[in-house]
Design a protein around this motif. Structure first.
Motif, PDB file in Angstrom:
ATOM      1  N   THR B  67     -10.318   8.406 -10.806  1.00 36.62           N
ATOM      2  CA  THR B  67      -9.280   7.709 -11.571  1.00 36.62           C
ATOM      3  C   THR B  67      -9.020   8.382 -12.914  1.00 36.62           C
ATOM      4  O   THR B  67      -7.965   8.216 -13.484  1.00 36.62           O
ATOM      5  CB  THR B  67      -9.691   6.257 -11.808  1.00 36.62           C
ATOM      6  OG1 THR B  67     -11.039   6.252 -12.243  1.00 36.62           O
ATOM      7  CG2 THR B  67      -9.543   5.449 -10.552  1.00 36.62           C
ATOM      8  N   SER B 156     -10.107  -1.919 -13.134  1.00 36.27           N
ATOM      9  CA  SER B 156      -9.204  -1.656 -12.011  1.00 36.27           C
ATOM     10  C   SER B 156      -9.870  -2.057 -10.701  1.00 36.27           C
ATOM     11  O   SER B 156     -11.046  -1.769 -10.496  1.00 36.27           O
ATOM     12  CB  SER B 156      -8.869  -0.165 -11.946  1.00 36.27           C
ATOM     13  OG  SER B 156      -7.926   0.149 -12.912  1.00 36.27           O
ATOM     14  N   TYR B 217       6.154   8.716  -6.490  1.00 30.66           N
ATOM     15  CA  TYR B 217       5.772   7.547  -7.286  1.00 30.66           C
ATOM     16  C   TYR B 217       4.478   6.942  -6.749  1.00 30.66           C
ATOM     17  O   TYR B 217       3.541   6.683  -7.499  1.00 30.66           O
ATOM     18  CB  TYR B 217       6.906   6.519  -7.252  1.00 30.66           C
ATOM     19  CG  TYR B 217       6.542   5.202  -7.867  1.00 30.66           C
ATOM     20  CD1 TYR B 217       6.461   5.070  -9.254  1.00 30.66           C
ATOM     21  CD2 TYR B 217       6.248   4.093  -7.082  1.00 30.66           C
ATOM     22  CE1 TYR B 217       6.111   3.871  -9.822  1.00 30.66           C
ATOM     23  CE2 TYR B 217       5.888   2.892  -7.639  1.00 30.66           C
ATOM     24  CZ  TYR B 217       5.828   2.780  -9.009  1.00 30.66           C
ATOM     25  OH  TYR B 217       5.477   1.596  -9.566  1.00 30.66           O
ATOM     26  N   VAL B 221       0.895   6.595  -8.722  1.00 23.12           N
ATOM     27  CA  VAL B 221       0.247   5.301  -8.985  1.00 23.12           C
ATOM     28  C   VAL B 221      -1.108   5.237  -8.294  1.00 23.12           C
ATOM     29  O   VAL B 221      -2.105   4.829  -8.888  1.00 23.12           O
ATOM     30  CB  VAL B 221       1.168   4.146  -8.524  1.00 23.12           C
ATOM     31  CG1 VAL B 221       0.421   2.828  -8.580  1.00 23.12           C
ATOM     32  CG2 VAL B 221       2.396   4.075  -9.399  1.00 23.12           C
ATOM     33  N   LEU B 225      -5.527   4.769  -9.406  1.00 22.86           N
ATOM     34  CA  LEU B 225      -6.294   3.587  -9.004  1.00 22.86           C
ATOM     35  C   LEU B 225      -7.416   3.982  -8.058  1.00 22.86           C
ATOM     36  O   LEU B 225      -7.262   4.901  -7.260  1.00 22.86           O
ATOM     37  CB  LEU B 225      -5.370   2.584  -8.302  1.00 22.86           C
ATOM     38  CG  LEU B 225      -4.320   1.906  -9.169  1.00 22.86           C
ATOM     39  CD1 LEU B 225      -3.333   1.177  -8.297  1.00 22.86           C
ATOM     40  CD2 LEU B 225      -4.980   0.952 -10.139  1.00 22.86           C
TER      41      LEU B 225
END
Lengths: 120, 388
Positions: B67, B156, B217, B221, B225
């Motif tokens: 991450t 997260s 995208y 993202v 995570l």
């Protein structure tokens, strides 16, 4: 006085919703009826999963409708159409009826024409 | 091991430097200064550049499959969870850092925007694990999963990796497994399995229609995570799947004295809350897992357990089919469908008596007489309060 099986408009502007009622013929449309037989939602709902035709929901106590017809209640024209769908009334303007009549007329004309040609 | 000191990161710059700031190091040597920035801000900028060229350097080429949050690194820019793995010598570390950078460079060259987000990363990770003689990078701890250094409460949560989503869709749609089975096998909640299947179906539909899909995208993202990987023969549990939902009836505290001689079980306790309340093992989402555990306690061997489970599943399917058949029969009995040219008329038979003696019962069909609508009144709640 004449008893009518008719529709009483409820619902909002642009969103009609009807009660199917038994009422005296000369009373106001939305006055309290003798009996509420059911409801009719004239706005078609889209078919589930987009398969088939959109549908309209009608809720009606058929047994009571039969009783009221038996004692002489007269359906209004829209109600006649609905009742004829489930076989409680003879259809007034049945497409099949019209088609049959047309076919008969055509046959009669043909016969006449045939007769005329034989006569010659 | 020295204690982790992570607070210093709070002093790291909050905003990105503007281009004019970036060339500040060079400008310093020049004779004339065009900048009218007050003196005290220069120190901050100095600090920023020291960080960018020092501990912050690792973020220029983020570690794949990680991450890359600030908190995962110590103040010297070393990955905290990799410390145990490394010998701890700076030179060796630097060499490795360079290696990592090289790998990243390869990755950037290889990737084109259209690749499904997680795949390249996963391949990379696997590659690292296999090729290096050193033990693999340990999983991120909760301490590492803090994206916002100032918000220490926020961690997260893991999301499903793209392969896992594909596997779920495959199992449900292609292999025809039930949602319940897939959920239990992969450790993903049933509602989530359902959602994945629906969304995947939507995605495939969009692909078929040739609509653009935001892969870049999604990649960006998902890269930020933590995700649950898909391991076919040893699935990683994504979340707790058998949580007991809180029933409204159990929200109150009840003091219920019971005589000592009485045999009082969970079932009885449930009945104290509500006469209709089922015991916990029947209210959890996966009742069959409870049953499985019971058989294990009874000492049934595995073959026997599997046989019993198969039987149970078959029975379940049977009862569901019977219910569906009954529903259809009832519908056919009560509903008459008349097709017209444009639409279908659905006649449902009802009872006039349902309005009650007063003619005003709520169960009755149709608009009531003498009961005005309340929907234009002040203070009426118009959002639906419950789901039918």
């Amino acid at each position: 006085m004449v008893l009518k099986i008719r529709l009483a408009r409820f619902g909002k502007r642009n969103a009609p919703f009807y009660n199917i009622v038994v009422a005296q013929a000369r009373t106001a449309r939305n006055s309290k009826p003798l009996e509420v037989l059911g409801t009719y939602d004239p706005i078609p709902k889209p078919a589930p999963q987009g398969e088939g035709k959109p549908f309209k929901d009608i809720k009606m106590d058929t047994a009571r409708a039969k009783y009221w017809l038996g004692v002489g209640a007269q359906p209004s024209e829209p109600m006649w159409r609905l009742l004829s769908m489930i076989g409680l009334m003879e259809p007034k303007y049945s497409i099949q009826k019209m088609q049959q009549a047309e076919a008969e007329q055509r046959a009669a004309r043909k016969e006449e024409a045939a007769d005329a040609s034989e006569g010659r | 091991m020295p204690p982790r000191i992570r607070r210093p990161y709070l002093r790291t710059p909050q905003a990105l430097p503007s281009p004019s700031h970036r060339c500040q190091c060079i400008c310093k040597t020049r004779a004339r200064q065009f900048s009218s920035t007050p003196k005290h801000a220069t120190r901050v900028r100095d600090e920023m550049f020291r960080w960018l060229n020092g501990p912050g350097f690792v973020f220029r080429h983020p570690l794949p499959g990680s991450t890359n949050y600030l908190n995962a690194y110590d103040r010297y820019g070393r990955l905290v969870r990799a410390k145990n793995r490394l010998v701890g010598k700076n030179e060796k570390e630097k060499a490795e850092d360079e290696e990592k950078i090289d790998e990243n460079a390869d990755e950037e060259v290889n990737e084109d925007g259209e690749i499904v987000p997680k795949k390249p990363q996963k391949i990379k990770e696997a590659g690292i694990k296999e090729t290096k003689n050193e033990p693999a990078l340990p999983r991120e701890t909760m301490e590492d999963l803090m994206p916002f250094p100032l918000n220490r409460q926020f961690r997260s949560q893991h999301v499903l990796s793209e392969e896992l989503k594909d596997a779920i869709y495959e199992r449900v749609m292609a292999e025809g497994q039930s949602v319940r089975t897939v959920s239990a096998a992969l450790g993903v909640e049933m509602s989530r399995v359902g959602a994945v299947v629906r969304l995947k179906a939507l995605e495939k539909e969009m692909e078929k229609q040739g609509k653009p899909i935001a892969f870049s995208y999604a990649k960006a993202v998902l890269g930020m995570l933590p995700s649950t990987p898909y391991v076919p023969y040893a699935p990683v549990t994504h979340e707790s799947i058998n949580d007991l939902p809180v029933h409204r009836a159990t929200e109150t505290q009840i003091f219920h004295p019971v005589s000592e001689s009485r045999h009082f079980t969970r079932r009885d306790a449930g009945k104290v809350f509500d006469r209709e309340l089922k015991p916990a093992e029947e209210r959890v989402p996966h009742t069959e897992l409870v049953q499985l555990e019971k058989w294990r306690h009874e000492g049934k061997i595995e073959v026997e357990r599997i046989r019993l489970q198969r039987e149970m599943e078959a029975k379940d399917v049977q009862s569901k089919k019977a219910l569906e058949r009954k529903r259809k029969e009832r519908e056919a009995r009560e509903m008459r469908k008349v097709d017209t040219e444009r639409s279908e008329f659905r006649f449902q038979d009802i009872r006039v008596e349902s309005v009650g003696r007063s003619g005003r019962s709520k169960e009755g069909v149709g608009a009531r007489y003498g009961i005005p609508h309340q929907d234009r009144k002040k203070g009426q709640i118009k959002i639906p309060m419950r789901v039918a």
